[in-house]
Design a protein around this motif. Structure first.
Motif, PDB file in Angstrom:
ATOM      1  N   LYS A 152       0.846  -1.121  -0.064  1.00 47.06           N
ATOM      2  CA  LYS A 152      -0.022  -0.058  -0.051  1.00 47.06           C
ATOM      3  C   LYS A 152       0.939   1.290  -0.070  1.00 47.06           C
ATOM      4  O   LYS A 152       0.386   2.401  -0.238  1.00 47.06           O
ATOM      5  CB  LYS A 152      -0.944  -0.026   1.254  1.00 47.06           C
ATOM      6  N   LEU A 153       2.004   1.094   0.258  1.00 48.02           N
ATOM      7  CA  LEU A 153       3.369   2.173   0.514  1.00 48.02           C
ATOM      8  C   LEU A 153       3.664   2.302  -0.915  1.00 48.02           C
ATOM      9  O   LEU A 153       4.569   3.351  -1.102  1.00 48.02           O
ATOM     10  CB  LEU A 153       3.964   2.168   1.478  1.00 48.02           C
ATOM     11  N   LEU A 154       3.432   1.743  -1.854  1.00 44.85           N
ATOM     12  CA  LEU A 154       4.330   1.923  -3.155  1.00 44.85           C
ATOM     13  C   LEU A 154       3.440   2.656  -4.363  1.00 44.85           C
ATOM     14  O   LEU A 154       2.354   2.639  -4.160  1.00 44.85           O
ATOM     15  CB  LEU A 154       4.252   0.422  -4.049  1.00 44.85           C
ATOM     16  N   ARG A 155       4.121   3.239  -5.231  1.00 44.81           N
ATOM     17  CA  ARG A 155       3.612   3.883  -6.308  1.00 44.81           C
ATOM     18  C   ARG A 155       3.397   3.003  -7.269  1.00 44.81           C
ATOM     19  O   ARG A 155       4.021   1.846  -7.127  1.00 44.81           O
ATOM     20  CB  ARG A 155       4.382   5.104  -6.838  1.00 44.81           C
ATOM     21  N   ASN A 156       2.775   3.148  -8.336  1.00 37.72           N
ATOM     22  CA  ASN A 156       2.678   2.180  -9.605  1.00 37.72           C
ATOM     23  C   ASN A 156       3.999   1.979 -10.049  1.00 37.72           C
ATOM     24  O   ASN A 156       4.943   2.888 -10.359  1.00 37.72           O
ATOM     25  CB  ASN A 156       1.728   2.956 -10.776  1.00 37.72           C
ATOM     26  N   ARG A 157       4.237   0.574 -10.489  1.00 44.41           N
ATOM     27  CA  ARG A 157       5.591   0.197 -10.867  1.00 44.41           C
ATOM     28  C   ARG A 157       6.621   0.161  -9.876  1.00 44.41           C
ATOM     29  O   ARG A 157       7.649  -0.172 -10.249  1.00 44.41           O
ATOM     30  CB  ARG A 157       6.096   0.970 -12.099  1.00 44.41           C
ATOM     31  N   GLY A 158       6.131   0.291  -8.588  1.00 48.64           N
ATOM     32  CA  GLY A 158       7.280   0.018  -7.650  1.00 48.64           C
ATOM     33  C   GLY A 158       7.305  -1.392  -7.090  1.00 48.64           C
ATOM     34  O   GLY A 158       6.638  -2.397  -7.711  1.00 48.64           O
ATOM     35  N   SER A 159       8.387  -1.772  -6.023  1.00 46.43           N
ATOM     36  CA  SER A 159       8.537  -3.127  -5.716  1.00 46.43           C
ATOM     37  C   SER A 159       8.767  -2.989  -4.486  1.00 46.43           C
ATOM     38  O   SER A 159       9.161  -2.239  -3.447  1.00 46.43           O
ATOM     39  CB  SER A 159      10.127  -3.464  -6.560  1.00 46.43           C
ATOM     40  N   HIS A 160       8.105  -4.137  -3.886  1.00 48.49           N
ATOM     41  CA  HIS A 160       7.799  -4.736  -2.453  1.00 48.49           C
ATOM     42  C   HIS A 160       9.119  -5.510  -2.298  1.00 48.49           C
ATOM     43  O   HIS A 160       8.742  -6.640  -2.683  1.00 48.49           O
ATOM     44  CB  HIS A 160       6.710  -5.218  -2.101  1.00 48.49           C
ATOM     45  N   TYR A 161      10.211  -5.450  -1.581  1.00 46.44           N
ATOM     46  CA  TYR A 161      11.109  -6.422  -1.196  1.00 46.44           C
ATOM     47  C   TYR A 161      11.032  -6.878   0.070  1.00 46.44           C
ATOM     48  O   TYR A 161      11.083  -6.223   1.057  1.00 46.44           O
ATOM     49  CB  TYR A 161      12.606  -5.537  -1.081  1.00 46.44           C
ATOM     50  N   VAL A 162      10.562  -8.288   0.023  1.00 45.99           N
ATOM     51  CA  VAL A 162      10.339  -9.003   1.077  1.00 45.99           C
ATOM     52  C   VAL A 162      11.764  -9.452   1.818  1.00 45.99           C
ATOM     53  O   VAL A 162      12.266 -10.330   1.154  1.00 45.99           O
ATOM     54  CB  VAL A 162       9.299 -10.005   0.936  1.00 45.99           C
ATOM     55  N   ILE A 163      11.960  -9.038   3.180  1.00 46.93           N
ATOM     56  CA  ILE A 163      12.938  -9.525   3.676  1.00 46.93           C
ATOM     57  C   ILE A 163      12.959 -10.189   5.134  1.00 46.93           C
ATOM     58  O   ILE A 163      13.269 -11.383   5.267  1.00 46.93           O
ATOM     59  CB  ILE A 163      14.312  -8.426   4.154  1.00 46.93           C
ATOM     60  N   GLY A 164      12.146  -9.674   5.917  1.00 46.55           N
ATOM     61  CA  GLY A 164      11.624 -10.378   7.105  1.00 46.55           C
ATOM     62  C   GLY A 164      10.447 -11.319   6.723  1.00 46.55           C
ATOM     63  O   GLY A 164      10.033 -11.317   5.537  1.00 46.55           O
ATOM     64  N   TYR A 165      10.235 -12.374   7.636  1.00 51.35           N
ATOM     65  CA  TYR A 165       9.266 -13.261   7.183  1.00 51.35           C
ATOM     66  C   TYR A 165       8.606 -13.786   8.368  1.00 51.35           C
ATOM     67  O   TYR A 165       8.565 -13.422   9.676  1.00 51.35           O
ATOM     68  CB  TYR A 165       9.950 -14.549   6.550  1.00 51.35           C
ATOM     69  N   GLY A 166       7.507 -14.597   8.193  1.00 55.93           N
ATOM     70  CA  GLY A 166       6.493 -15.176   9.182  1.00 55.93           C
ATOM     71  C   GLY A 166       5.216 -14.964   8.746  1.00 55.93           C
ATOM     72  O   GLY A 166       4.194 -15.758   9.395  1.00 55.93           O
ATOM     73  N   GLY A 167       4.851 -14.037   8.098  1.00 50.58           N
ATOM     74  CA  GLY A 167       3.627 -13.808   7.479  1.00 50.58           C
ATOM     75  C   GLY A 167       3.135 -14.150   6.130  1.00 50.58           C
ATOM     76  O   GLY A 167       4.063 -14.751   5.582  1.00 50.58           O
ATOM     77  N   THR A 168       2.188 -13.667   5.628  1.00 50.06           N
ATOM     78  CA  THR A 168       1.750 -14.246   4.256  1.00 50.06           C
ATOM     79  C   THR A 168       1.509 -12.674   3.582  1.00 50.06           C
ATOM     80  O   THR A 168       0.563 -11.862   3.824  1.00 50.06           O
ATOM     81  CB  THR A 168       0.664 -14.842   4.257  1.00 50.06           C
ATOM     82  N   VAL A 169       2.167 -12.640   2.444  1.00 46.15           N
ATOM     83  CA  VAL A 169       1.846 -11.348   1.371  1.00 46.15           C
ATOM     84  C   VAL A 169       0.396 -11.943   0.653  1.00 46.15           C
ATOM     85  O   VAL A 169       0.342 -13.067   0.066  1.00 46.15           O
ATOM     86  CB  VAL A 169       2.865 -11.170   0.384  1.00 46.15           C
ATOM     87  N   SER A 170      -0.378 -10.998   0.645  1.00 50.22           N
ATOM     88  CA  SER A 170      -1.860 -11.314  -0.228  1.00 50.22           C
ATOM     89  C   SER A 170      -2.104 -10.094  -0.939  1.00 50.22           C
ATOM     90  O   SER A 170      -2.507  -8.780  -0.452  1.00 50.22           O
ATOM     91  CB  SER A 170      -2.810 -11.644   0.868  1.00 50.22           C
ATOM     92  N   LEU A 171      -1.971 -10.271  -2.239  1.00 50.99           N
ATOM     93  CA  LEU A 171      -2.334  -9.233  -3.270  1.00 50.99           C
ATOM     94  C   LEU A 171      -3.231  -9.891  -4.112  1.00 50.99           C
ATOM     95  O   LEU A 171      -3.111 -10.693  -4.894  1.00 50.99           O
ATOM     96  CB  LEU A 171      -1.091  -8.777  -3.753  1.00 50.99           C
TER      97      LEU A 171
END
Length: 346
Positions: free
Chosen positions: A256-275
């Motif tokens: 939700k913090l990205l602009r269009n064409r942005g990238s979400h770099y996942v480094i921490g873990y434990g949850g689930t990305v849902s898009l």
């Protein structure tokens, strides 16, 4: 020797007396441990999250962020000598598989992972191999760099991958400025031209972030407030969001913090990305995973450290206080990294 050992999942590790490791092969290196970092991954190991992936044989010694002094070398080792100060790449890679040939140590097909699936460095002596050891400037003390072996390497690896698009005028948002995140902030400041905004629930972590390179800080009171603040600061969203938390809602907030064409770099873990797939397509956003880093990444990070551009903020505990350190990490009392130091290195 003394070692912090995990006997069963969900239970506190114990300080045990165990035999010292020995040289078993020509590429083996024995290291007198000077310091071992405590990582949130250690909490996930204790919970059992890594069991389906790595299948370690319990009990075994924890500790995957390690630095110290070379004690002994196998007959084929020539890149380090007895007495050298070293930091260890987390994996002992083979050098022969396709991933190793490409320099992608973290994806070695034949690797062991001390502290994850074999005995690690929360002990007085660690066995690793020649491909894992990075010789350090003797002025660097193991306790000051040990956590860079994984937390620092992982943070730097993510920043290094993103650096080509973090040009002047770009915006990077860091979620979580704790053990990993505060190294990520320094790495961003050292090798990119991005404007850096840090989001965290801790005022102390935000204060530290402001001291080490962040241009803006946002206290995470609610997702809506964070979204609004980041949109205003970045002029419409981040080019890159580095999620150093990866759970407890951070993984849902990041896109939700990205602009269009942005990238979400996942480094921490434990949850689930849902898009929703339609959102990924219509906004052309990316979700990018980051696993540890390469040997070259670690060498570069050590160069930045020796130049004073990356500094670990630590809380030091004796090895026999491992469970106190774990409790402090679980409760959020730790700012920076917890470091365990054996008696011989105190």
């Amino acid at each position: 020797m003394k070692a912090v050992r995990l006997h069963s999942y969900g239970a506190h590790p114990t300080l045990d007396d165990v035999p010292e490791p020995e040289i078993l092969g020509p590429w083996d290196v024995l290291v007198d441990v000077g310091a071992a970092g405590l990582c949130r991954t250690d909490l996930h190991i204790i919970e059992g999250q890594w069991d389906p992936i790595q299948h370690p044989h319990l009990p075994y010694t924890l500790g995957h962020e390690n630095a110290g002094w070379v004690r002994a070398c196998g007959s084929a080792v020539h890149n380090v000598a007895v007495g050298d100060t070293v930091i260890m790449h987390p994996l002992t890679s083979c050098g022969l598989c396709p991933a190793c040939r490409e320099g992608q140590d973290s994806h070695c097909e034949n690797a062991t992972f001390p502290g994850i699936n074999v005995d690690g460095g929360m002990a007085e002596v660690l066995r690793t191999n020649a491909r894992a050891v990075v010789k350090l400037d003797p002025a660097l003390q193991p306790r000051d760099v040990a956590a860079l072996a994984d937390a620092g390497l992982t943070a730097y690896h993510a920043v290094r991958k993103a650096a080509p698009v973090l040009f002047p005028g770009s915006h990077a948002v860091v979620i979580g400025s704790g053990g990993l995140g505060h190294i990520g902030v320094q790495s961003l400041a050292a090798i990119t031209s991005a404007e850096i905004t840090v989001v965290d629930r801790s005022e102390a972590a935000l204060e530290l972030a402001g001291q080490i390179g962040a241009h803006h800080t946002v206290l995470a009171t609610s997702d809506a407030d964070v979204e609004k603040a980041v949109a205003e600061i970045t002029g419409g969203g981040a080019h890159i969001v580095f999620d150093f938390v990866g759970e407890r809602g951070a993984e849902l907030l990041a896109p939700k913090l990205l602009r269009n064409r942005g990238s979400h770099y996942v480094i921490g873990y434990g949850g689930t990305v849902s898009l929703p797939t339609i959102e990924i397509i219509s906004r052309e956003i990316n979700v990018i995973g980051n696993l540890v880093g390469t040997y070259t990444d670690l060498v570069e990070l050590m160069t930045l450290t020796s130049q004073g551009k990356v500094t670990l903020h630590t809380a030091v505990y004796p090895l026999d206080a491992a469970n106190d350190a774990i409790a402090d990490l679980e409760s959020g009392r730790l700012v920076g990294r917890g470091i365990l130091v054996p008696d011989h290195a105190a």
